[in-house]
Design an enzyme around this catalytic site. Structure first.
Site, mmCIF file in Angstrom:
data_model
loop_
_atom_site.group_PDB
_atom_site.id
_atom_site.type_symbol
_atom_site.label_atom_id
_atom_site.label_comp_id
_atom_site.label_asym_id
_atom_site.label_seq_id
_atom_site.Cartn_x
_atom_site.Cartn_y
_atom_site.Cartn_z
ATOM 1 N N SER A 119 56.163 -12.138 -11.996
ATOM 2 C CA SER A 119 56.459 -12.532 -13.376
ATOM 3 C C SER A 119 57.931 -12.396 -13.705
ATOM 4 C CB SER A 119 55.701 -11.630 -14.343
ATOM 5 O OG SER A 119 54.340 -11.644 -14.076
ATOM 6 N N HIS A 140 55.035 -19.333 -10.135
ATOM 7 C CA HIS A 140 54.575 -18.459 -11.222
ATOM 8 C C HIS A 140 53.575 -19.175 -12.133
ATOM 9 C CE1 HIS A 140 55.426 -16.144 -15.117
ATOM 10 N NE2 HIS A 140 54.554 -15.483 -14.396
ATOM 11 N N GLU A 152 56.023 -22.263 -12.971
ATOM 12 C CA GLU A 152 57.465 -22.207 -12.690
ATOM 13 C C GLU A 152 57.650 -22.083 -11.178
ATOM 14 O OE1 GLU A 152 59.151 -19.893 -16.645
ATOM 15 O OE2 GLU A 152 58.018 -18.742 -15.180
ATOM 16 N N ASN A 190 58.681 -16.070 -19.483
ATOM 17 C CA ASN A 190 58.570 -14.629 -19.743
ATOM 18 C C ASN A 190 59.803 -14.057 -20.418
ATOM 19 O OD1 ASN A 190 55.979 -14.296 -18.928
ATOM 20 N ND2 ASN A 190 56.474 -13.617 -16.854
HETATM 21 N N1 CAA Z 1 39.231 -18.640 -16.709
HETATM 22 C C1 CAA Z 1 38.894 -19.938 -16.715
HETATM 23 N N2 CAA Z 1 38.758 -20.667 -17.853
HETATM 24 C C2 CAA Z 1 38.936 -20.012 -19.011
HETATM 25 C C3 CAA Z 1 39.270 -18.660 -19.084
HETATM 26 C C4 CAA Z 1 39.415 -17.963 -17.861
HETATM 27 N N3 CAA Z 1 39.744 -16.680 -17.829
HETATM 28 N N4 CAA Z 1 39.396 -18.302 -20.387
HETATM 29 C C5 CAA Z 1 39.139 -19.407 -21.108
HETATM 30 N N5 CAA Z 1 38.869 -20.421 -20.270
HETATM 31 C C6 CAA Z 1 38.582 -21.809 -20.659
HETATM 32 C C7 CAA Z 1 37.248 -21.930 -21.330
HETATM 33 O O1 CAA Z 1 36.200 -22.139 -20.384
HETATM 34 C C8 CAA Z 1 37.449 -23.156 -22.206
HETATM 35 O O2 CAA Z 1 37.360 -24.307 -21.392
HETATM 36 P P1 CAA Z 1 36.825 -25.704 -21.985
HETATM 37 O O3 CAA Z 1 37.800 -26.101 -23.078
HETATM 38 O O4 CAA Z 1 36.865 -26.602 -20.816
HETATM 39 O O5 CAA Z 1 35.469 -25.395 -22.523
HETATM 40 C C9 CAA Z 1 38.927 -23.037 -22.633
HETATM 41 O O6 CAA Z 1 39.550 -22.198 -21.660
HETATM 42 C C10 CAA Z 1 39.053 -22.394 -23.997
HETATM 43 O O7 CAA Z 1 38.391 -21.129 -23.936
HETATM 44 P P2 CAA Z 1 37.558 -20.482 -25.120
HETATM 45 O O8 CAA Z 1 36.989 -21.565 -25.999
HETATM 46 O O9 CAA Z 1 36.630 -19.481 -24.555
HETATM 47 O O10 CAA Z 1 38.624 -19.613 -25.874
HETATM 48 P P3 CAA Z 1 39.890 -20.030 -26.683
HETATM 49 O O11 CAA Z 1 39.843 -21.403 -27.223
HETATM 50 O O12 CAA Z 1 40.058 -18.893 -27.604
HETATM 51 O O13 CAA Z 1 41.056 -20.014 -25.580
HETATM 52 C C11 CAA Z 1 42.713 -19.027 -24.237
HETATM 53 C C12 CAA Z 1 41.301 -18.893 -24.803
HETATM 54 C C13 CAA Z 1 42.756 -20.219 -23.280
HETATM 55 C C14 CAA Z 1 43.004 -17.760 -23.472
HETATM 56 C C15 CAA Z 1 43.705 -19.257 -25.442
HETATM 57 O O14 CAA Z 1 43.512 -18.267 -26.405
HETATM 58 C C16 CAA Z 1 45.167 -19.235 -25.011
HETATM 59 O O15 CAA Z 1 45.694 -20.204 -24.494
HETATM 60 N N6 CAA Z 1 45.835 -18.094 -25.281
HETATM 61 C C17 CAA Z 1 47.251 -17.916 -24.924
HETATM 62 C C18 CAA Z 1 47.333 -17.407 -23.490
HETATM 63 C C19 CAA Z 1 48.753 -17.300 -22.989
HETATM 64 O O16 CAA Z 1 49.724 -17.290 -23.739
HETATM 65 N N7 CAA Z 1 48.883 -17.215 -21.680
HETATM 66 C C20 CAA Z 1 50.173 -17.011 -21.029
HETATM 67 C C21 CAA Z 1 50.489 -15.562 -20.972
HETATM 68 S S1 CAA Z 1 52.018 -15.249 -20.109
HETATM 69 C C22 CAA Z 1 51.596 -15.226 -18.496
HETATM 70 O O17 CAA Z 1 50.485 -15.341 -18.103
HETATM 71 C C23 CAA Z 1 52.721 -15.055 -17.546
HETATM 72 C C24 CAA Z 1 53.039 -13.711 -17.125
HETATM 73 O O18 CAA Z 1 53.642 -13.550 -16.060
HETATM 74 C C25 CAA Z 1 52.779 -12.532 -17.961
#
Ligand code: CAA
Length: 373
Positions: A119, A140, A152, A190
């Site tokens: 990350s 990434h 990335e 990040n």
């Molecule tokens: N694995 C696979 N699919 C998943 C999942 C998982 N863990 N979590 C959710 N999904 C899928 C669901 O199956 C659903 O798919 P469909 O649309 O095809 O039905 C879709 O994602 C939406 O899920 P939900 O309806 O259950 O939930 P939601 O609408 O609240 O979305 C979320 C959940 C996708 C996590 C959304 O809240 C989101 O995008 N949050 C922001 C996450 C973010 O910012 N991520 C980046 C973090 S930084 C990083 O990762 C880098 C690092 O190095 C730290």
């Protein structure tokens, strides 16, 4: 080069998600973790994710079975010998990654490309642990890897441009949007995201707003899919502290020093969803946080947004990344409804600049000042 077999080392949330991405796209995948328990946890993550897709009617049971059958799980690095690309997704500890890369170098065929999902750590230092630094890059992914469309690709001074181009082509074939960035702490997303998350916990620590107020503010006023405390819990608070330490070592700015609230949660074992609790308790299903104090929500929304937009402006102005890559990264990596430059365009740059000046004066934080014109 044609990619047919892909290896993944480390089967936590990110590793298991990356396994799913490649197996869904039709690749043979080898998933390796350090212990039988870690392998079982990785298998269980994949099974749960596929079962959810089947229950939602997104996959048939047959398709799910085919995806699972393409993955071989195990503990032995020798299983990775014939992989064309191996992606490491171990915890954010440089010494651990260096050790893994030295083992991968010995186990994987000489033509294999080795990638780290780090990350924020130095890809160059990781590459130096191998006899093939030209074939080592950063790749990434964002959490959840099967959902977020941004990746990335981090190249170092050693990287063979052909290797980078092949990996970008491979990533595009997965339906991901790839952006290339050089080896700098936090890369694009990040560097911006962690400062924003840290800012939120600094506000929380100061008692100006509650976690519910901040989370509700960012969801309601900017349409973010999650508020900052919810997102810290999703990523893993320990991971966020490690990323911030790397960024802070580079910038030396107080605003990048991991906020006390985060460090304390990690010390008490509350690292977020993966441990069952963090800012929130996950023993029961949670609804989106709400709060009716509109004045506090409006203030924290302003402060978090303006500081973040200022960082985006500075990142682009210094030539670190393009507006297009910054906007794509925040939208496709973090699910934000709009990229920061789309927000700035709507608000008007003069309004953003005067809000930056007001924020800097009110908080006394020089880093929030607008750039000289
Ligand atoms: N694995 C696979 N699919 C998943 C999942 C998982 N863990 N979590 C959710 N999904 C899928 C669901 O199956 C659903 O798919 P469909 O649309 O095809 O039905 C879709 O994602 C939406 O899920 P939900 O309806 O259950 O939930 P939601 O609408 O609240 O979305 C979320 C959940 C996708 C996590 C959304 O809240 C989101 O995008 N949050 C922001 C996450 C973010 O910012 N991520 C980046 C973090 S930084 C990083 O990762 C880098 C690092 O190095 C730290």
């Amino acid at each position: 080069m044609s990619f047919s077999q892909i290896g993944v080392v480390g089967l936590g949330i990110m590793g298991a998600g990356i396994v799913e991405v490649f197996s869904r796209a039709g690749y043979q995948v080898v998933g390796v973790a350090e212990s039988a328990a870690a392998v079982e946890a990785g298998k269980s993550n994949l099974t749960k994710s596929l079962a959810r897709a089947v229950s939602k009617g997104k996959l048939t049971q047959d398709q799910s079975d085919e995806i699972s059958a393409r993955v071989l799980f195990g503990e032995n690095f020798d299983l990775l010998a014939n992989c064309d690309l191996v992606i490491e997704a171990a915890p954010e500890i440089l010494s651990l990654k260096v050790e893994i890369f030295s083992k991968l170098d010995a186990a994987v065929k000489p033509s294999g490309i080795l990638a780290t999902n780090t990350s924020s750590l130095s890809v160059t230092q990781i590459a130096n642990a191998t006899s093939r630094p030209a074939k080592v890059i950063g790749m990434h992914f964002f959490n959840p890897a099967p959902v977020q469309k941004f990746v990335e690709v981090i190249s170092t001074a050693h990287s063979d441009p052909e290797v980078v181009a092949e990996v970008i082509e491979l990533g595009n074939s997965l339906g991901k949007h790839l952006a290339r960035i050089s080896d700098q702490p936090g890369f694009i997303v990040n560097k911006l995201l962690l400062r924003y998350l840290n800012h939120a916990v600094q506000i929380l620590d100061s008692g100006q707003a509650s976690k519910e107020q901040m989370d509700a503010a960012m969801r309601e006023h900017s349409g973010y899919p999650m508020g900052p405390c919810e997102l810290l819990d999703l990523i893993g608070i320990d991971t966020c502290v490690e990323i911030l330490k790397t960024i802070h070592a580079d910038t030396k700015l107080a605003i990048d020093e991991p906020a006390v609230g985060m460090v304390e949660l990690v010390s008490s074992g509350k690292k977020g969803r993966k441990t069952g609790s963090g800012f929130y308790d996950y023993s029961e299903r949670l609804d989106a946080p709400t709060d009716s104090n509109e004045a506090v929500k409006s203030q924290v929304h302003n402060d978090l947004l303006i500081a973040y937009l200022g960082d985006c402006i500075a990142m682009e102005a210094t030539g670190y990344a393009t507006k297009a890559d910054i906007d794509s990264g925040m939208k496709l990596g973090c699910g934000l409804p709009e990229g920061p430059f789309e927000v700035i365009e709507k608000m008007g740059i003069e309004k953003v600049r005067s809000a930056q000046a007001e924020l800097s004066e009110r908080t006394g934080v020089v880093a929030y000042q607008p750039l000289p014109l």
